[in-house]
Design an enzyme around this catalytic site. Structure first.
Site, PDB file in Angstrom:
ATOM      1  N   GLU A  10     -48.992 -15.073 -28.749  1.00  0.00           N
ATOM      2  CA  GLU A  10     -48.584 -14.912 -30.151  1.00  0.00           C
ATOM      3  C   GLU A  10     -49.637 -14.258 -31.023  1.00  0.00           C
ATOM      4  O   GLU A  10     -49.312 -13.539 -31.969  1.00  0.00           O
ATOM      5  CB  GLU A  10     -48.190 -16.274 -30.751  1.00  0.00           C
ATOM      6  CG  GLU A  10     -46.853 -16.805 -30.282  1.00  0.00           C
ATOM      7  CD  GLU A  10     -46.939 -17.637 -29.011  1.00  0.00           C
ATOM      8  OE1 GLU A  10     -47.970 -17.546 -28.305  1.00  0.00           O
ATOM      9  OE2 GLU A  10     -45.985 -18.360 -28.709  1.00  0.00           O
ATOM     10  N   GLU A  15     -43.438 -22.452 -24.131  1.00  0.00           N
ATOM     11  CA  GLU A  15     -43.259 -23.686 -24.905  1.00  0.00           C
ATOM     12  C   GLU A  15     -41.983 -24.424 -24.481  1.00  0.00           C
ATOM     13  O   GLU A  15     -41.953 -25.645 -24.430  1.00  0.00           O
ATOM     14  CB  GLU A  15     -43.222 -23.347 -26.401  1.00  0.00           C
ATOM     15  CG  GLU A  15     -44.584 -22.866 -26.908  1.00  0.00           C
ATOM     16  CD  GLU A  15     -44.523 -22.266 -28.297  1.00  0.00           C
ATOM     17  OE1 GLU A  15     -43.772 -21.281 -28.483  1.00  0.00           O
ATOM     18  OE2 GLU A  15     -45.215 -22.764 -29.194  1.00  0.00           O
ATOM     19  N   ALA A  19     -39.906 -16.086 -28.003  1.00  0.00           N
ATOM     20  CA  ALA A  19     -38.929 -15.990 -29.090  1.00  0.00           C
ATOM     21  C   ALA A  19     -38.579 -14.508 -29.256  1.00  0.00           C
ATOM     22  O   ALA A  19     -39.400 -13.639 -28.947  1.00  0.00           O
ATOM     23  CB  ALA A  19     -39.530 -16.555 -30.362  1.00  0.00           C
ATOM     24  N   GLY A  64     -42.666 -18.622 -26.786  1.00  0.00           N
ATOM     25  CA  GLY A  64     -41.627 -19.655 -26.856  1.00  0.00           C
ATOM     26  C   GLY A  64     -41.073 -20.009 -25.484  1.00  0.00           C
ATOM     27  O   GLY A  64     -40.572 -21.120 -25.277  1.00  0.00           O
TER      28      GLY A  64
END
Ligand code: DAK
Length: 263
Positions: free
Chosen positions: A137, A117, A69, A114
């Site tokens: 993270e 993911e 992200a 992300g």
């Protein structure tokens, strides 16, 4: 489908095969809000396209699938905004995951946070020998927020998932393959041609049967075996009502190639 996008490239490779490329190579294809919105727009369009058989999802450039992200967009977010951003990503990824045909992640470099993911929201992962997977993270003070704690654990098991998430350390393509996170590894320059070849193998099969395999595998995964097998039995029966079942079996008996219509 000819919409111009800012952060992705969406194109037809050939009949039935589409490719979505995350296109922020300078930022290692970090997932910002626009990019998530644009994936969502493509997924929404594909959900109702009956010609779509396979989607290949990859990252532009030779360094990253997606390095996570976009940290620059998260740095100032508080608790409520963070939760809302996580919800946005989770919904887009879930919608991608439930497209009614196979979605293959073609991971050509970093797949972090992300990005990892997103790859796990695809049906399976093909990796280049340069691919690296990680959930770093915790080094940023957060947990994975786009489904990683759940999908990674289901894919590699609790111990390996715990190791990746609590150390934040990346694993290479070979380890990802050994652990069941990626299906296959290719030299970087052979990755996309191999993915297209695999997609072509899928487009030669009966589309409804392919779609039903996906549905039963996905829905069955979280059910107990008895109920999941009943679902399989019903879907198997449904396939017997299709033209393509008649064609597939007749072609076998008549020793010719089947020509499927998708109904
Ligand atoms: N976000 C924004 N920019 C990024 C980025 C990212 N995730 N990753 C890389 N970039 C940018 C860099 O800032 C740099 O930009 P410039 O400085 O050139 O402007 C450019 O991409 C190239 O990166 P580097 O210069 O760092 O390249 P290197 O080869 O030296 O290093 C690297 C590559 C992948 C090791 C490094 O860039 C890196 O560590 N990147 C960050 C990886 C990371 O930590 N990813 C996880 C992101 S966090 C939640 C919802 C969602 C999430 C969490 C919670 N809630 C519901 C609460 C999701 C979190 C994440 O995904």
């Amino acid at each position: 489908m000819n919409t111009a996008y800012e952060t992705i490239i969406f194109e037809a490779v050939e009949a039935g095969i589409y490719q979505l490329t995350l296109n922020r190579p300078k930022q290692l294809n970090a997932l910002n809000a626009t990019l998530l919105d644009e994936i969502q727009a493509v997924v929404a369009a594909l959900e109702t396209r009956t010609d779509a058989r396979v989607l290949l999802l990859t990252g532009a450039g030779d360094k990253a699938f997606a390095a996570g992200a976009d940290i620059s967009q998260m740095v100032d977010k508080g608790m409520v905004e963070g939760q809302s951003f996580g919800r946005k990503g989770q919904r887009v990824f879930r919608r991608l995951e439930t497209l009614p045909f196979p979605v293959i992640a073609v991971v050509n470099g970093y797949a972090l946070g992300g990005g990892c993911e997103l790859a796990m929201s695809c049906d399976w992962i093909l990796a280049s020998d340069k691919a690296q997977f990680g959930q770093p993270e915790v080094s940023l003070g957060v947990t994975p927020g786009f489904g990683g704690t759940q999908r990674l654990t289901r894919l590699v098991g609790r111990g390996r998932s715990m190791e990746m998430m609590t150390t934040g350390v990346c694993i290479d393509a070979q380890t990802a393959c050994d652990w069941g996170l990626a299906n296959r590894i290719y030299p970087a320059d052979e990755l996309m041609p191999a993915a297209v070849k695999m997609a072509q193998t899928i487009t030669k099969q009966a589309p409804y049967a392919v779609a039903m395999c996906k549905q039963v595998i996905h829905r069955g995964e979280d059910l107990e075996l008895e109920t999941a097998c009943v679902m399989e039995e019903q879907v198997f029966g449904l396939c017997f009502g299709t033209e393509d079942k008649k064609e597939g079996m007749s072609a076998f008996v008549e020793k010719r190639k089947a020509v499927f219509k998708g109904c």
